[in-house]
Design an enzyme around this catalytic site. Structure first.
Site, PDB file in Angstrom:
ATOM      1  N   SER A   5       0.823  -1.214   0.000  1.00  5.77           N
ATOM      2  CA  SER A   5       0.000   0.000   0.000  1.00  5.77           C
ATOM      3  C   SER A   5       0.853   1.259   0.000  1.00  5.77           C
ATOM      4  O   SER A   5       2.070   1.197   0.228  1.00  5.77           O
ATOM      5  CB  SER A   5      -0.903   0.011   1.243  1.00  5.77           C
TER       6      SER A   5
ATOM      7  N   PHE B 283       2.376   4.550   1.623  1.00  6.11           N
ATOM      8  CA  PHE B 283       2.921   4.843   2.964  1.00  6.11           C
ATOM      9  C   PHE B 283       3.510   3.608   3.656  1.00  6.11           C
ATOM     10  O   PHE B 283       3.816   3.644   4.838  1.00  6.11           O
ATOM     11  CB  PHE B 283       1.851   5.461   3.900  1.00  6.11           C
TER      12      PHE B 283
ATOM     13  N   LYS C  27       7.756   1.590   0.715  1.00  7.10           N
ATOM     14  CA  LYS C  27       8.332   1.037  -0.524  1.00  7.10           C
ATOM     15  C   LYS C  27       9.530   1.864  -0.993  1.00  7.10           C
ATOM     16  O   LYS C  27      10.583   1.320  -1.313  1.00  7.10           O
ATOM     17  CB  LYS C  27       7.273   0.999  -1.645  1.00  7.10           C
ATOM     18  N   THR C  28       9.341   3.185  -1.027  1.00  6.66           N
ATOM     19  CA  THR C  28      10.433   4.033  -1.524  1.00  6.66           C
ATOM     20  C   THR C  28      11.596   4.045  -0.537  1.00  6.66           C
ATOM     21  O   THR C  28      12.761   4.016  -0.946  1.00  6.66           O
ATOM     22  CB  THR C  28       9.913   5.462  -1.806  1.00  6.66           C
TER      23      THR C  28
ATOM     24  N   GLU D 253       7.541   4.046  -8.555  1.00  9.32           N
ATOM     25  CA  GLU D 253       6.184   4.391  -9.002  1.00  9.32           C
ATOM     26  C   GLU D 253       5.798   3.620 -10.262  1.00  9.32           C
ATOM     27  O   GLU D 253       5.232   4.178 -11.216  1.00  9.32           O
ATOM     28  CB  GLU D 253       6.069   5.901  -9.255  1.00  9.32           C
ATOM     29  N   ALA D 254       6.122   2.336 -10.279  1.00 10.59           N
ATOM     30  CA  ALA D 254       5.889   1.514 -11.471  1.00 10.59           C
ATOM     31  C   ALA D 254       4.414   1.422 -11.830  1.00 10.59           C
ATOM     32  O   ALA D 254       4.074   1.107 -12.975  1.00 10.59           O
ATOM     33  CB  ALA D 254       6.459   0.122 -11.249  1.00 10.59           C
TER      34      ALA D 254
ATOM     35  N   LEU E  22      -4.651   9.349 -10.130  1.00 15.19           N
ATOM     36  CA  LEU E  22      -4.686  10.632  -9.432  1.00 15.19           C
ATOM     37  C   LEU E  22      -3.432  10.718  -8.563  1.00 15.19           C
ATOM     38  O   LEU E  22      -3.342  10.070  -7.520  1.00 15.19           O
ATOM     39  CB  LEU E  22      -5.939  10.746  -8.557  1.00 15.19           C
TER      40      LEU E  22
ATOM     41  N   CYS F 112      -6.697  -0.705   6.402  1.00 15.28           N
ATOM     42  CA  CYS F 112      -6.792  -2.168   6.384  1.00 15.28           C
ATOM     43  C   CYS F 112      -8.034  -2.567   5.593  1.00 15.28           C
ATOM     44  O   CYS F 112      -8.877  -1.733   5.251  1.00 15.28           O
ATOM     45  CB  CYS F 112      -6.850  -2.716   7.803  1.00 15.28           C
TER      46      CYS F 112
ATOM     47  N   CYS G 285     -11.362  -1.303   7.195  1.00 19.31           N
ATOM     48  CA  CYS G 285     -11.634   0.143   7.254  1.00 19.31           C
ATOM     49  C   CYS G 285     -11.692   0.790   5.869  1.00 19.31           C
ATOM     50  O   CYS G 285     -12.070   1.955   5.741  1.00 19.31           O
ATOM     51  CB  CYS G 285     -10.574   0.851   8.102  1.00 19.31           C
TER      52      CYS G 285
HETATM   53  N1  LIG Z   1      -0.142   5.247   7.740  1.00 26.64           N
HETATM   54  C1  LIG Z   1       1.187   5.178   7.700  1.00 26.64           C
HETATM   55  N2  LIG Z   1       1.806   4.001   7.971  1.00 26.64           N
HETATM   56  C2  LIG Z   1       3.160   3.916   7.943  1.00 26.64           C
HETATM   57  N3  LIG Z   1       3.981   4.955   7.649  1.00 26.64           N
HETATM   58  C3  LIG Z   1       3.432   6.148   7.358  1.00 26.64           C
HETATM   59  C4  LIG Z   1       2.009   6.318   7.393  1.00 26.64           C
HETATM   60  N4  LIG Z   1       1.766   7.607   7.049  1.00 26.64           N
HETATM   61  C5  LIG Z   1       2.928   8.225   6.830  1.00 26.64           C
HETATM   62  N5  LIG Z   1       3.959   7.345   7.006  1.00 26.64           N
HETATM   63  C6  LIG Z   1       5.363   7.687   6.767  1.00 26.64           C
HETATM   64  O1  LIG Z   1       5.675   7.243   5.454  1.00 26.64           O
HETATM   65  C7  LIG Z   1       6.953   6.640   5.462  1.00 26.64           C
HETATM   66  C8  LIG Z   1       7.066   5.675   4.275  1.00 26.64           C
HETATM   67  O2  LIG Z   1       7.147   6.466   3.092  1.00 26.64           O
HETATM   68  P1  LIG Z   1       7.454   5.856   1.673  1.00 26.64           P
HETATM   69  O3  LIG Z   1       8.694   5.017   1.712  1.00 26.64           O
HETATM   70  O4  LIG Z   1       7.449   7.007   0.707  1.00 26.64           O
HETATM   71  O5  LIG Z   1       6.192   4.913   1.432  1.00 26.64           O
HETATM   72  P2  LIG Z   1       5.591   4.385   0.041  1.00 26.64           P
HETATM   73  O6  LIG Z   1       6.662   4.531  -1.018  1.00 26.64           O
HETATM   74  O7  LIG Z   1       5.220   2.957   0.327  1.00 26.64           O
HETATM   75  O8  LIG Z   1       4.391   5.242  -0.238  1.00 26.64           O
HETATM   76  C9  LIG Z   1       7.034   5.991   6.828  1.00 26.64           C
HETATM   77  O9  LIG Z   1       8.355   5.744   7.261  1.00 26.64           O
HETATM   78  C10 LIG Z   1       6.357   7.028   7.720  1.00 26.64           C
HETATM   79  O10 LIG Z   1       7.284   8.021   8.103  1.00 26.64           O
HETATM   80  C1  LIG Z   2      -4.161   3.901  -5.067  1.00 24.59           C
HETATM   81  C2  LIG Z   2      -3.850   4.818  -6.211  1.00 24.59           C
HETATM   82  C3  LIG Z   2      -2.699   5.577  -6.185  1.00 24.59           C
HETATM   83  N1  LIG Z   2      -2.436   6.418  -7.201  1.00 24.59           N
HETATM   84  C4  LIG Z   2      -1.217   7.251  -7.152  1.00 24.59           C
HETATM   85  C5  LIG Z   2      -1.089   8.125  -5.941  1.00 24.59           C
HETATM   86  C6  LIG Z   2       0.404   8.299  -5.787  1.00 24.59           C
HETATM   87  O1  LIG Z   2       0.781   9.388  -6.637  1.00 24.59           O
HETATM   88  C7  LIG Z   2       0.966   6.974  -6.322  1.00 24.59           C
HETATM   89  C8  LIG Z   2       1.385   6.010  -5.238  1.00 24.59           C
HETATM   90  O2  LIG Z   2       2.492   6.552  -4.536  1.00 24.59           O
HETATM   91  P1  LIG Z   2       3.242   5.834  -3.305  1.00 24.59           P
HETATM   92  O3  LIG Z   2       4.689   6.138  -3.544  1.00 24.59           O
HETATM   93  O4  LIG Z   2       2.937   4.363  -3.345  1.00 24.59           O
HETATM   94  O5  LIG Z   2       2.761   6.486  -2.055  1.00 24.59           O
HETATM   95  O6  LIG Z   2      -0.092   6.391  -7.085  1.00 24.59           O
HETATM   96  C9  LIG Z   2      -3.275   6.511  -8.297  1.00 24.59           C
HETATM   97  O7  LIG Z   2      -3.021   7.268  -9.249  1.00 24.59           O
HETATM   98  N2  LIG Z   2      -4.411   5.757  -8.322  1.00 24.59           N
HETATM   99  C10 LIG Z   2      -4.744   4.914  -7.325  1.00 24.59           C
HETATM  100  O8  LIG Z   2      -5.818   4.237  -7.401  1.00 24.59           O
HETATM  101 ZN   LIG Z   3      -8.255  -0.459   9.898  1.00 26.48          ZN
END
Ligand SMILES: Nc1ncnc2c1ncn2[C@@H]1O[C@H](COP(=O)(O)OP(=O)(O)O)[C@@H](O)[C@H]1O
Ligand SMILES: Cc1cn([C@H]2C[C@H](O)[C@@H](COP(=O)(O)O)O2)c(=O)[nH]c1=O
Ligand SMILES: [Zn+2]
Length: 213
Positions: free
Chosen positions: A16, A18, A21-22, A91-92, A174, A185, A188
């Protein structure tokens, strides 16, 4: 690359929004640099949240990247010729299915290919090309965030806003972060916007839920 076969492999980091992944991608890239390996990082042009030529985590860490036009299959040819030992794509989920072939070609030629992206749309449907990449990859890590509602592990992406999608051709797309999405989850997660597939549970809103509590 593997010493005997001289082939590479694909690693997918998914889950998911947050979920980290990055951050995990950046951790692997830092370790590759420490090992003295050549590293190339690519990011789609559509996602300019962290400045065009960088990838960034929600916690603020960044890495320089080459911006690739994610529209159509042609622009991906730039990756095809990359001689780097480690090729990373963030962001694949914004790329077409053509990315699958490109990643496999790079791995066949000996690169370690690391792909990061979310695997579910805001509706909870598979978000291609991640599911196909996960099936093709040698290594898959599916990460979970923390559910913003209940605090349990979160595998789903909750879209928070309704209205015009940023991408006119595809309402799934978006670009956004915490202003438009939350990690939630299974329990929710609700469908706030978009078409509801027939037979799915009725449209409900977070507001209606809390009013019934
Ligand atoms: N609901 C959340 N659950 C976990 N981490 C979160 C949440 N909201 C914000 N964060 C922050 O986001 C960071 C992860 O960011 P990032 O690696 O960019 O995630 P992703 O690439 O999966 O979107 C976490 O280390 C934390 O600081
Ligand atoms: C669920 C969902 C996501 N997106 C977009 C929103 C963000 O720009 C990226 C995901 O970024 P992250 O590094 O994993 O936080 O994807 C979307 O365009 N459409 C969707 O349904
Ligand atoms: Zn929940």
């Amino acid at each position: 690359m593997h010493a005997i076969t001289r082939s590479g492999w694909i690693e997918v980091i998914s889950g998911s929004m947050f979920s980290g992944k990055t951050e995990e991608l950046l951790r692997r890239l830092r370790r590759s640099e420490i090992a003295g390996q050549s590293v190339a990082v690519y990011t789609p042009a559509i996602d300019d949240r962290y400045g065009e030529a960088t990838i960034g985590s929600h916690a603020g860490r960044q890495w320089e990247a080459t911006v690739v036009d994610n529209e159509g299959d042609g622009p991906l040819e730039i990756l095809d010729d990359d001689p780097a030992e480690v090729v990373a794509i963030d962001e694949a989920n914004f790329f077409s299915d053509a990315l699958i072939e490109v990643c496999n070609a790079l791995a066949d030629r000996g690169s370690r290919v690391i792909v990061s992206g979310t695997d579910q749309t805001f509706r909870g449907d598979p978000f291609e090309p991640l599911p196909q990449l996960m099936a093709t990859a040698e290594y898959v890590d599916k990460l979970q965030a923390i559910c913003s509602v209940c605090g349990e592990p979160a595998s789903r992406n909750q879209r928070l806003i309704e209205g015009e999608p940023a991408h006119v051709d595809d309402p799934t797309i978006l670009v956004g972060a915490e202003e438009s999405y939350e990690a939630r989850c299974r329990d929710c997660h609700v469908l706030l916007t978009g078409d509801r597939p027939e037979g799915e549970r009725p449209f409900e809103s977070a507001e209606a839920d809390s009013a019934n509590d």
